[in-house]
Design an enzyme around this catalytic site. Structure first.
Site, PDB file in Angstrom:
ATOM      1  N   SER A 135      33.442  38.203  43.994  1.00  0.00           N
ATOM      2  CA  SER A 135      34.805  37.858  43.629  1.00  0.00           C
ATOM      3  C   SER A 135      35.242  38.756  42.463  1.00  0.00           C
ATOM      4  O   SER A 135      35.125  39.976  42.574  1.00  0.00           O
ATOM      5  CB  SER A 135      34.891  36.361  43.309  1.00  0.00           C
ATOM      6  OG  SER A 135      36.212  35.941  43.207  1.00  0.00           O
ATOM      7  N   TRP A 136      35.732  38.188  41.354  1.00  0.00           N
ATOM      8  CA  TRP A 136      36.025  39.030  40.186  1.00  0.00           C
ATOM      9  C   TRP A 136      34.775  39.803  39.760  1.00  0.00           C
ATOM     10  O   TRP A 136      34.871  40.924  39.261  1.00  0.00           O
ATOM     11  CB  TRP A 136      36.542  38.181  39.021  1.00  0.00           C
ATOM     12  CG  TRP A 136      36.382  38.887  37.701  1.00  0.00           C
ATOM     13  CD1 TRP A 136      35.426  38.667  36.750  1.00  0.00           C
ATOM     14  CD2 TRP A 136      37.192  39.979  37.213  1.00  0.00           C
ATOM     15  NE1 TRP A 136      35.585  39.545  35.699  1.00  0.00           N
ATOM     16  CE2 TRP A 136      36.658  40.352  35.957  1.00  0.00           C
ATOM     17  CE3 TRP A 136      38.294  40.655  37.710  1.00  0.00           C
ATOM     18  CZ2 TRP A 136      37.207  41.376  35.189  1.00  0.00           C
ATOM     19  CZ3 TRP A 136      38.835  41.685  36.950  1.00  0.00           C
ATOM     20  CH2 TRP A 136      38.297  42.037  35.709  1.00  0.00           C
TER      21      TRP A 136
ATOM     22  N   HIS B 277      34.697  31.768  50.778  1.00  0.00           N
ATOM     23  CA  HIS B 277      34.589  32.619  49.598  1.00  0.00           C
ATOM     24  C   HIS B 277      33.308  32.423  48.798  1.00  0.00           C
ATOM     25  O   HIS B 277      32.866  33.343  48.123  1.00  0.00           O
ATOM     26  CB  HIS B 277      35.792  32.352  48.683  1.00  0.00           C
ATOM     27  CG  HIS B 277      35.833  33.191  47.454  1.00  0.00           C
ATOM     28  ND1 HIS B 277      35.989  34.564  47.494  1.00  0.00           N
ATOM     29  CD2 HIS B 277      35.746  32.863  46.137  1.00  0.00           C
ATOM     30  CE1 HIS B 277      35.999  35.043  46.255  1.00  0.00           C
ATOM     31  NE2 HIS B 277      35.851  34.029  45.421  1.00  0.00           N
TER      32      HIS B 277
ATOM     33  N   GLY C  95      35.608  34.911  38.338  1.00  0.00           N
ATOM     34  CA  GLY C  95      36.743  34.413  37.570  1.00  0.00           C
ATOM     35  C   GLY C  95      37.875  35.433  37.609  1.00  0.00           C
ATOM     36  O   GLY C  95      38.558  35.554  38.617  1.00  0.00           O
TER      37      GLY C  95
ATOM     38  N   ASP D 235      37.348  33.894  54.168  1.00  0.00           N
ATOM     39  CA  ASP D 235      37.575  33.863  52.720  1.00  0.00           C
ATOM     40  C   ASP D 235      39.080  33.788  52.457  1.00  0.00           C
ATOM     41  O   ASP D 235      39.820  34.713  52.778  1.00  0.00           O
ATOM     42  CB  ASP D 235      36.972  35.123  52.086  1.00  0.00           C
ATOM     43  CG  ASP D 235      36.941  35.082  50.564  1.00  0.00           C
ATOM     44  OD1 ASP D 235      37.762  34.370  49.969  1.00  0.00           O
ATOM     45  OD2 ASP D 235      36.093  35.801  49.987  1.00  0.00           O
TER      46      ASP D 235
END
Length: 326
Positions: free
Chosen positions: A119-120, A305, A52, A277
């Site tokens: 990711s985050w 991704h 996120g 990605d």
């Protein structure tokens, strides 16, 4: 050395498992975090750090880890998933989340753990590890994201990703008046924090749909539908993401996470990066790899991704197997 993965056979996730403990941890007067433990209660602790920010966890996240060996710990970050209050931005920064991870570690009696984030989640895992290297046994990072301005502009400001997904970009950008398009994230932030609920919901759905549409090598219609239809989740995802992004992730400098990598170069690590990605382009993982040559680095040749794309999923499973007896 970078290893590009090209294989015809891919691994499946470990079988679904149910938590043996769930709970809520009050970390401030405002925020209460959901957490859960599954797998082997006496096993090797592993912390799953979701993306996120604002994405929350799901039962599938447990399945990256061998439940016979790992003590699998998931938690929803402030404002995310089952944590309360939903989509709350007050007292919600990267440093608050790093502190929360330490609070959770102490609450659960964990001395050191493997930390897994994509990711985050890779951003927060890196920030946590660089802040508390003595508490990390190993790192598994996927779709590396460090919140450099270049990364944010590529995806949210029309500096690259828009040319690959112009159809979905139109739905995202047309929500913002032309006069405000010189700073698209700021324009979205004003709407995501509006006093008007319908404005917040519409902005959240547009923001989240753009990201869900671009998160796979092949568009995942189920994820797009979730962004379009689940108003609570879309607000958690979009409000918290935009809050972090307009504030540069609350990091001390734009290149902090890569500049501080010397603090963790002694920690065993695996980095898995999809070649295609769009959300977190490979340049960031490449720059991290050059500064951290000791970390195992895999480029998945046929992936975007998402962690569930077959080649990426397989490499992540290989990585968690590698570290399960540390």
């Amino acid at each position: 050395m970078a290893q590009q993965t090209e294989q015809s056979e891919h691994r499946s996730l470990y079988p679904p498992t149910e938590p043996y403990e769930t709970g809520f941890l009050k970390v401030t007067d405002i925020h209460t975090l959901y957490y859960e433990q599954s797998g082997n209660a006496a096993g090797n602790p592993v912390l799953f750090v979701h993306g996120g920010p604002g994405g929350g966890t799901s039962p599938k996240d447990r399945c990256f880890f061998d439940p016979a060996v790992y003590r699998i710990i998931l938690f929803d970050q402030r404002g995310s998933g089952k944590s309360t209050p939903a989509a709350e931005l007050k007292e919600n920064t990267t440093w608050n989340l790093v502190e929360d991870i330490e609070t959770l570690r102490k609450q659960l009696g964990v001395e050191k753990w493997v930390v897994f984030g994509g990711s985050w989640g890779s951003t927060l895992a890196l920030t946590y590890a660089e802040s508390h290297p003595s508490r990390v046994k190993a790192l598994v990072l996927r779709g590396v994201f460090t919140l450099r301005r270049r990364e944010l502009e590529w995806f949210y400001e029309g500096k690259g990703a828009d040319m690959l997904f112009p159809d979905y970009w139109e739905d995202y950008i047309n929500f913002i008046p032309v006069v405000e398009r010189g700073a698209v994230m700021d324009a979205y932030y004003r709407r995501l924090t509006s006093e008007d609920e319908q404005t917040r919901i519409e902005a959240a759905k547009r923001w989240s749909t753009w990201e869900m549409a671009t998160s796979h090598l092949y568009i995942n219609e189920e994820k797009v539908k979730k962004a379009e239809e689940e108003a609570v989740w879309a607000q958690q995802f979009a409000r918290i993401e935009c809050h972090y992004f307009v504030h540069g992730g609350f990091l001390k400098s734009p290149n902090q996470l890569i500049d501080d990598v010397d603090k963790i170069r002694h920690i065993p690590a695996t980095i898995v990066q999809g070649r295609y990605d769009i959300v977190c382009p490979m340049d960031t993982a490449w720059q991290l790899h050059k500064r951290w040559p000791e970390a195992e680095f895999h480029i998945t040749a046929d992936a975007g991704h998402n962690a569930q794309e077959p080649a990426t999923r397989s490499r992540l499973l290989d990585a968690t197997d590698k570290y399960k007896h540390l």
